[in-house]
Design a protein around this motif. Structure first.
Motif, PDB file in Angstrom:
ATOM      1  N   VAL A 157      13.452  -0.695   8.967  1.00 29.04           N
ATOM      2  CA  VAL A 157      12.786   0.649   8.152  1.00 29.04           C
ATOM      3  C   VAL A 157      12.315   0.287   7.393  1.00 29.04           C
ATOM      4  O   VAL A 157      11.529   0.827   6.961  1.00 29.04           O
ATOM      5  CB  VAL A 157      14.316   0.467   7.459  1.00 29.04           C
ATOM      6  N   TYR A 174       8.524   2.013   6.588  1.00 27.17           N
ATOM      7  CA  TYR A 174       8.139   2.178   5.861  1.00 27.17           C
ATOM      8  C   TYR A 174       6.990   1.876   4.931  1.00 27.17           C
ATOM      9  O   TYR A 174       6.479   1.785   3.769  1.00 27.17           O
ATOM     10  CB  TYR A 174       9.636   2.734   4.949  1.00 27.17           C
ATOM     11  N   SER A 175       6.549   0.736   5.869  1.00 27.69           N
ATOM     12  CA  SER A 175       5.439  -0.533   4.682  1.00 27.69           C
ATOM     13  C   SER A 175       4.255   0.381   4.700  1.00 27.69           C
ATOM     14  O   SER A 175       4.011   1.568   5.752  1.00 27.69           O
ATOM     15  CB  SER A 175       4.914  -1.507   5.657  1.00 27.69           C
ATOM     16  N   ARG A 176       2.926   0.149   3.771  1.00 28.54           N
ATOM     17  CA  ARG A 176       2.004   0.496   2.962  1.00 28.54           C
ATOM     18  C   ARG A 176       1.002   0.188   4.443  1.00 28.54           C
ATOM     19  O   ARG A 176       0.012   1.097   4.035  1.00 28.54           O
ATOM     20  CB  ARG A 176       1.678   0.526   1.852  1.00 28.54           C
ATOM     21  N   ARG A 231       1.689   3.208   6.846  1.00 26.66           N
ATOM     22  CA  ARG A 231       1.218   4.717   6.472  1.00 26.66           C
ATOM     23  C   ARG A 231       0.270   5.615   7.450  1.00 26.66           C
ATOM     24  O   ARG A 231       1.027   6.590   8.302  1.00 26.66           O
ATOM     25  CB  ARG A 231       1.428   4.482   4.741  1.00 26.66           C
TER      26      ARG A 231
END
Length: 60
Positions: free
Chosen positions: A22, A26-28, A31
């Protein structure tokens, strides 16, 4: 070590792997790549019923 201890260790390890996935998702830094991958199904050309794409460019 009995079976219940092994099950507890497996449960904690699985939860830690889930949390890691998770956090990675959701890490930048991921993205842009994941947004591009999410749009792939919608980038296909819309074909009408009965039409098919010809592969190779031949008109047989």
């Amino acid at each position: 070590m009995d079976i219940n201890t092994a099950r507890s260790i497996f449960t904690v390890a699985t939860f830690m792997a889930f949390v890691g996935i998770v956090m990675w998702a959701y890490s930048r830094s991921n993205r842009h790549d994941l947004e591009d991958a999410g749009k792939l199904p919608f980038d296909d050309e819309d074909l009408s019923v009965g039409q098919s794409k010809k592969v190779g460019g031949s008109n047989e």
